[in-house]
Write an enzyme that holds these catalytic residues in place. Structure first.
Site, PDB file in Angstrom:
ATOM      1  N   GLN A  40      46.509 -32.999  22.350  1.00  9.11           N
ATOM      2  CA  GLN A  40      46.923 -31.371  22.170  1.00  9.11           C
ATOM      3  C   GLN A  40      45.576 -31.131  22.948  1.00  9.11           C
ATOM      4  O   GLN A  40      45.709 -29.661  23.586  1.00  9.11           O
ATOM      5  CB  GLN A  40      46.311 -30.678  20.828  1.00  9.11           C
ATOM      6  CG  GLN A  40      48.128 -31.320  19.663  1.00  9.11           C
ATOM      7  CD  GLN A  40      48.404 -31.034  18.556  1.00  9.11           C
ATOM      8  OE1 GLN A  40      46.967 -32.000  17.900  1.00  9.11           O
ATOM      9  NE2 GLN A  40      48.271 -30.151  18.340  1.00  9.11           N
ATOM     10  N   ASP A  73      49.719 -32.228  29.877  1.00 13.36           N
ATOM     11  CA  ASP A  73      48.855 -32.610  31.055  1.00 13.36           C
ATOM     12  C   ASP A  73      48.056 -32.454  31.666  1.00 13.36           C
ATOM     13  O   ASP A  73      46.850 -32.883  31.257  1.00 13.36           O
ATOM     14  CB  ASP A  73      49.976 -32.697  32.503  1.00 13.36           C
ATOM     15  CG  ASP A  73      51.009 -33.777  31.934  1.00 13.36           C
ATOM     16  OD1 ASP A  73      51.293 -34.485  31.010  1.00 13.36           O
ATOM     17  OD2 ASP A  73      52.220 -33.804  33.523  1.00 13.36           O
ATOM     18  N   ARG A  98      36.034 -32.423  13.519  1.00 12.75           N
ATOM     19  CA  ARG A  98      37.313 -33.170  13.778  1.00 12.75           C
ATOM     20  C   ARG A  98      37.881 -33.481  14.888  1.00 12.75           C
ATOM     21  O   ARG A  98      38.528 -32.773  15.342  1.00 12.75           O
ATOM     22  CB  ARG A  98      38.123 -33.075  12.653  1.00 12.75           C
ATOM     23  CG  ARG A  98      39.203 -34.016  11.982  1.00 12.75           C
ATOM     24  CD  ARG A  98      39.879 -34.224  11.370  1.00 12.75           C
ATOM     25  NE  ARG A  98      41.024 -35.178  11.074  1.00 12.75           N
ATOM     26  CZ  ARG A  98      42.738 -34.580  11.275  1.00 12.75           C
ATOM     27  NH1 ARG A  98      43.056 -33.732  11.211  1.00 12.75           N
ATOM     28  NH2 ARG A  98      43.296 -36.001  11.529  1.00 12.75           N
ATOM     29  N   HIS A 143      45.728 -40.127  16.853  1.00 14.14           N
ATOM     30  CA  HIS A 143      46.286 -38.874  15.948  1.00 14.14           C
ATOM     31  C   HIS A 143      47.965 -38.860  17.088  1.00 14.14           C
ATOM     32  O   HIS A 143      48.382 -38.206  17.841  1.00 14.14           O
ATOM     33  CB  HIS A 143      45.901 -37.434  16.641  1.00 14.14           C
ATOM     34  CG  HIS A 143      46.049 -35.938  15.892  1.00 14.14           C
ATOM     35  ND1 HIS A 143      45.309 -35.420  14.849  1.00 14.14           N
ATOM     36  CD2 HIS A 143      47.002 -35.610  15.728  1.00 14.14           C
ATOM     37  CE1 HIS A 143      46.547 -34.196  14.473  1.00 14.14           C
ATOM     38  NE2 HIS A 143      47.097 -34.170  15.450  1.00 14.14           N
ATOM     39  N   ASN A 187      46.545 -39.741  11.327  1.00 14.09           N
ATOM     40  CA  ASN A 187      46.740 -38.560  10.795  1.00 14.09           C
ATOM     41  C   ASN A 187      48.156 -38.479  10.348  1.00 14.09           C
ATOM     42  O   ASN A 187      49.072 -39.048  11.066  1.00 14.09           O
ATOM     43  CB  ASN A 187      46.688 -37.475  12.351  1.00 14.09           C
ATOM     44  CG  ASN A 187      46.252 -36.272  12.193  1.00 14.09           C
ATOM     45  OD1 ASN A 187      46.124 -35.784  10.835  1.00 14.09           O
ATOM     46  ND2 ASN A 187      48.150 -35.921  11.844  1.00 14.09           N
ATOM     47  N   GLU A 188      48.382 -38.017   9.541  1.00 15.04           N
ATOM     48  CA  GLU A 188      49.624 -38.098   9.422  1.00 15.04           C
ATOM     49  C   GLU A 188      50.683 -38.471   9.285  1.00 15.04           C
ATOM     50  O   GLU A 188      51.451 -38.302  10.005  1.00 15.04           O
ATOM     51  CB  GLU A 188      50.067 -36.456   9.239  1.00 15.04           C
ATOM     52  CG  GLU A 188      49.246 -35.050   8.869  1.00 15.04           C
ATOM     53  CD  GLU A 188      49.768 -33.775   9.474  1.00 15.04           C
ATOM     54  OE1 GLU A 188      51.232 -33.536  10.587  1.00 15.04           O
ATOM     55  OE2 GLU A 188      49.362 -32.567   9.422  1.00 15.04           O
ATOM     56  N   ASN A 328      46.406 -32.321   4.780  1.00 13.07           N
ATOM     57  CA  ASN A 328      46.627 -31.562   5.656  1.00 13.07           C
ATOM     58  C   ASN A 328      47.516 -30.309   4.592  1.00 13.07           C
ATOM     59  O   ASN A 328      48.506 -31.346   4.590  1.00 13.07           O
ATOM     60  CB  ASN A 328      47.129 -31.578   6.628  1.00 13.07           C
ATOM     61  CG  ASN A 328      46.132 -32.578   8.184  1.00 13.07           C
ATOM     62  OD1 ASN A 328      44.492 -32.846   6.924  1.00 13.07           O
ATOM     63  ND2 ASN A 328      46.919 -33.362   9.157  1.00 13.07           N
ATOM     64  N   TYR A 330      49.302 -26.707   5.027  1.00 14.09           N
ATOM     65  CA  TYR A 330      49.778 -25.347   5.917  1.00 14.09           C
ATOM     66  C   TYR A 330      50.229 -24.269   4.839  1.00 14.09           C
ATOM     67  O   TYR A 330      50.363 -23.237   4.931  1.00 14.09           O
ATOM     68  CB  TYR A 330      50.212 -25.594   7.093  1.00 14.09           C
ATOM     69  CG  TYR A 330      49.150 -25.601   8.328  1.00 14.09           C
ATOM     70  CD1 TYR A 330      48.477 -25.578   8.735  1.00 14.09           C
ATOM     71  CD2 TYR A 330      49.225 -27.752   7.701  1.00 14.09           C
ATOM     72  CE1 TYR A 330      48.144 -26.492   9.947  1.00 14.09           C
ATOM     73  CE2 TYR A 330      48.324 -28.485   8.792  1.00 14.09           C
ATOM     74  CZ  TYR A 330      47.867 -27.117   9.694  1.00 14.09           C
ATOM     75  OH  TYR A 330      46.510 -28.440  10.835  1.00 14.09           O
ATOM     76  N   GLU A 397      42.524 -30.532   7.343  1.00 10.66           N
ATOM     77  CA  GLU A 397      43.784 -29.299   8.361  1.00 10.66           C
ATOM     78  C   GLU A 397      44.323 -28.345   7.708  1.00 10.66           C
ATOM     79  O   GLU A 397      44.732 -28.725   6.422  1.00 10.66           O
ATOM     80  CB  GLU A 397      44.823 -30.009   9.215  1.00 10.66           C
ATOM     81  CG  GLU A 397      44.837 -30.450  10.736  1.00 10.66           C
ATOM     82  CD  GLU A 397      45.594 -31.006  10.916  1.00 10.66           C
ATOM     83  OE1 GLU A 397      46.654 -30.674  11.366  1.00 10.66           O
ATOM     84  OE2 GLU A 397      45.339 -32.180  11.650  1.00 10.66           O
TER      85      GLU A 397
END
Ligand code: BGC
Length: 493
Positions: A40, A73, A98, A143, A187-188, A328, A330, A397
């Site tokens: 990301q 990219d 993190r 991740h 992660n997740e 995590n 949200y 998160e």
């Protein structure tokens, strides 16, 4: 200088007083952090010997799958700008950062026979820069960006991956572990397995729900456990760090007072969180998953459950492979009991067998799945405490998206204040939370939604070659929180 001036001016403008906000100080040793993930933010997708990963392949082969045909990219260009990243983390005053390691940057083919030194150097430099600035690294080993050659071998639904991941994890502990106190293996996993191999909305985009997602999960859990045992046996004594797995869920609230909706909410939590957490924090898959998937599989004509079974030995090996709990969270959803779905094609959703919705009068954020529900995090934390025997928890998160380039992000300020207030209240309820991580330190590549969804404390100008980072009002608020450990103007002890 500019930064300081900006933050000071904005802090004055933030209205942080709210009678409902918890006004107790967070403990002195409470850790505040901020997060990103390799694909990301890093960019440099094929530089300095990095190998291709499944997100590179997925996006380059199907650009139309991503909003505005965007890709990671270049992203935030953190591969070249890590010093700027550390500078803004320091400005916000976090205790830890993190971030995740790009497997193919370290091992271009995924295997340990060929280590890419520039990739290793990049992470060593980042860690050094963090440490020099008094910021602890909290490292996620995986991740979502699987090396493409390992996907060509079948990826997570193939069992070779367990040993291959374990070897990669061992190398990470060897290379970086002297400087790392907190590790996350995955992660997740639900987004890896359900998203990648079940419902196909994440790379590698395979849609084999009710089958490949369960097999993927089975291997992720075995790989996690193996990495934890490797750390425990080979590194813990000298490195003295802690290893966990980050599992995500929304909070599921019963839609009514009925017993059926209460059962639906618990079922949803077990299918979403317990699927991964129960084998690690208790033992084996949740009973409700084992029962429902076995019954539906047989009715569909399978000879055995589509949910793979762990042997007793495997159950014992996986159970207890955590040093803290990483979660995590949200948003939330109302769970509704529903009629049994017809016996048809295998489906994780049918296996779970509940309905859910988010009422119109819950405040929206820009992502379609996102409603702002601060009360949900307190309920979730209490549920985790009750269900998993009161573990030590780090929230790895939490944050919110918007879809504009607004710098004065007052809604995000309120979001952090209200969610953190509920975290603090959960601590008063007796939940043992020791850390909190804002997603994200800066706007970044939001997977299928590209750059249309922004979660950053810092705005990133993706139109500029410099990827200029500019603090938002939420950065000023979070800085106040990290400095004072207080959510309002003045706090009680
Ligand atoms: C993921 C992040 C993602 C964030 C916001 C989490 O599911 O770990 O990579 O950007 O949520 O959607």
């Amino acid at each position: 200088m500019f930064l300081k001036g900006f933050i000071f001016c904005c802090l004055l403008a933030i209205s942080i007083a709210d009678d409902e906000t918890n006004n107790k100080l967070f403990p002195e040793d409470f850790m505040f952090g901020a997060a990103t993930a390799s694909y990301q933010v890093e960019g440099a997708w094929d530089e300095d010997g990095k190998g291709e990963n499944i997100w590179d392949r997925y996006i380059h082969s199907n650009p139309e799958l991503i909003a505005n045909n965007d890709s990671g990219d270049v992203a935030c260009d953190s591969y070249h700008k890590y010093k700027e990243d550390v500078a803004i983390l320091k400005e916000v005053g976090v205790d830890f950062y993190r971030f995740s390691l790009s497997w193919s940057r370290i091992l271009p083919t995924g295997y340990v026979n060929k280590v890419n030194l520039p990739g290793v150097t990049y992470y060593k430099n980042l860690i050094k820069e963090l440490k020099n600035n008094g910021i602890e690294p909290l490292i996620t080993i995986f991740h979502w960006d699987l090396p493409q050659p390992l996907q060509d071998m079948g990826g997570w639904p193939s069992d070779f991956i367990v040993e291959t991941f374990a070897e990669y994890a061992r190398l990470c502990f060897e290379l970086f572990g002297d400087d790392v106190k907190y590790w996350v293996t995955f992660n997740e996993p639900k987004q890896i397995c359900l998203g990648g191999y079940g419902q196909g909305y994440n790379a590698p985009g395979i849609s084999l729900t009710g089958l490949a997602d369960y097999v993927c999960a089975h291997h992720v859990l075995q790989a996690h456990a193996k990495a934890w045992h490797i750390y425990d046996q080979e590194f813990r004594a000298t490195q003295q760090g802690q290893v966990s797995i980050t599992i995500d869920t929304r909070w599921f609230e019963p839609a009514s007072d009925s017993e059926e909706d209460a059962v639906a909410a618990e079922t949803a939590l077990q299918f979403n969180y317990g699927w991964y957490a129960n084998p690690v924090y208790n033992s084996d898959y949740p009973e409700i998953m084992k029962t429902r998937i076995a019954e539906r599989s047989l009715a569909e004509g399978f000879n055995h459950s589509r949910l793979p079974a762990f042997t007793d030995e495997e159950i014992a090996y996986i159970s207890g492979t955590f040093d803290y709990m990483a979660v995590n969270m949200y948003s939330s959803i109302l769970a509704v009991a529903t009629d049994e779905a017809p016996i048809a094609e295998p489906s994780y959703n049918y296996d779970m067998g509940i309905d859910g919705y988010q009422p119109d009068d819950w405040e929206s954020a820009s992502a379609p799945w996102f409603k702002i529900t601060p009360w949900g995090i307190r309920k979730l934390l209490n549920w985790l405490k009750e269900t998993y025997n009161n573990p030590t928890i780090i929230i790895t998160e939490n944050g919110m998206p918007d879809n504009s380039s607004v710098i004065d992000d007052v809604t995000r300020v309120r979001f952090f204040r209200d969610y953190l207030s509920n975290v603090r209240s959960a601590m008063e309820d007796g939940v043992n939370v020791i850390g909190y991580t804002a997603w994200s330190i800066m706007d970044n590549f939001e997977w299928g939604l590209g750059y249309t969804q922004k979660y950053g404390l810092y705005h990133v100008d993706f139109d500029s070659i410099n990827r200029t980072r500019t603090p938002k009002t939420s950065a000023a608020y979070y800085k106040k929180v990290t400095e004072t450990h207080c959510l309002v103007d003045t706090c009680e002890e």
